[in-house]
Design a protein around this motif. Sequence first.
Motif, PDB file in Angstrom:
ATOM      1  N   TRP A  33      19.001  -2.907  68.797  1.00  7.07           N
ATOM      2  CA  TRP A  33      19.769  -2.423  68.758  1.00  7.07           C
ATOM      3  C   TRP A  33      18.912  -3.865  67.036  1.00  7.07           C
ATOM      4  O   TRP A  33      18.536  -4.915  68.237  1.00  7.07           O
ATOM      5  N   SER A  57      15.157  -8.646  75.280  1.00  2.00           N
ATOM      6  CA  SER A  57      16.378  -8.807  74.662  1.00  2.00           C
ATOM      7  C   SER A  57      15.888 -10.631  73.689  1.00  2.00           C
ATOM      8  O   SER A  57      15.312 -10.792  74.096  1.00  2.00           O
ATOM      9  N   PHE A 112      23.750 -10.588  76.372  1.00  3.79           N
ATOM     10  CA  PHE A 112      24.052  -9.087  75.952  1.00  3.79           C
ATOM     11  C   PHE A 112      22.950  -8.560  76.751  1.00  3.79           C
ATOM     12  O   PHE A 112      22.440  -9.137  77.068  1.00  3.79           O
ATOM     13  N   ILE A 118      21.354  -4.436  77.177  1.00  3.14           N
ATOM     14  CA  ILE A 118      20.671  -3.228  76.707  1.00  3.14           C
ATOM     15  C   ILE A 118      20.514  -2.645  78.063  1.00  3.14           C
ATOM     16  O   ILE A 118      20.067  -2.009  79.070  1.00  3.14           O
ATOM     17  N   LEU A 127      25.432  -1.148  74.091  1.00  3.44           N
ATOM     18  CA  LEU A 127      24.896  -2.670  73.984  1.00  3.44           C
ATOM     19  C   LEU A 127      25.723  -3.898  74.128  1.00  3.44           C
ATOM     20  O   LEU A 127      26.734  -3.545  73.275  1.00  3.44           O
ATOM     21  N   TYR A 167      25.865  -4.777  62.491  1.00  7.85           N
ATOM     22  CA  TYR A 167      24.720  -4.428  63.844  1.00  7.85           C
ATOM     23  C   TYR A 167      24.452  -2.286  63.907  1.00  7.85           C
ATOM     24  O   TYR A 167      25.122  -1.917  63.763  1.00  7.85           O
ATOM     25  N   CYS A 197      21.765   0.461  65.434  1.00  3.75           N
ATOM     26  CA  CYS A 197      20.761   1.032  66.322  1.00  3.75           C
ATOM     27  C   CYS A 197      19.815   1.397  65.628  1.00  3.75           C
ATOM     28  O   CYS A 197      20.371   2.199  64.564  1.00  3.75           O
TER      29      CYS A 197
END
Length: 119
Positions: A36, A60, A68, A70, A81, A94, A96
């Motif tokens: 992301w 992350s 956050f 994932i 996310l 955002y 991916c």
Amino acid sequence: QVQLVESGGGLVQAGGSLRLSCAASGRTASGHVTGWFRQAPGKEREFVAAISWSGGVPYSADSVKGRFTISRDNAKNTVYLQMNSLKPEDTAVYYCAALMPGASSYAYWGQGTQVTVSS
């Protein structure tokens, strides 16, 4: 070819939560990493989080660590996310992306989903 479609963006107040989804289709070869990224107006695109195919190596950025998470569901070809404790500075588009086995860069990108956090 791999097609990626993000969803789940929207407008939320500071402190709120959103869950983004990234659905993959096409040549969804096993072993690829999904990441992301986000891009705020006037800023460079930045890395947010990534997860391996097995789901065992989530990573992350420091700016979102602890807020956050994932995760992925390979049976649904979807990566999530989960974003908690959102801040106005999290406002961005955002995206991916997929990093295929053996590749050195993310080759496939989604169209992006807007996340706006109001103060």
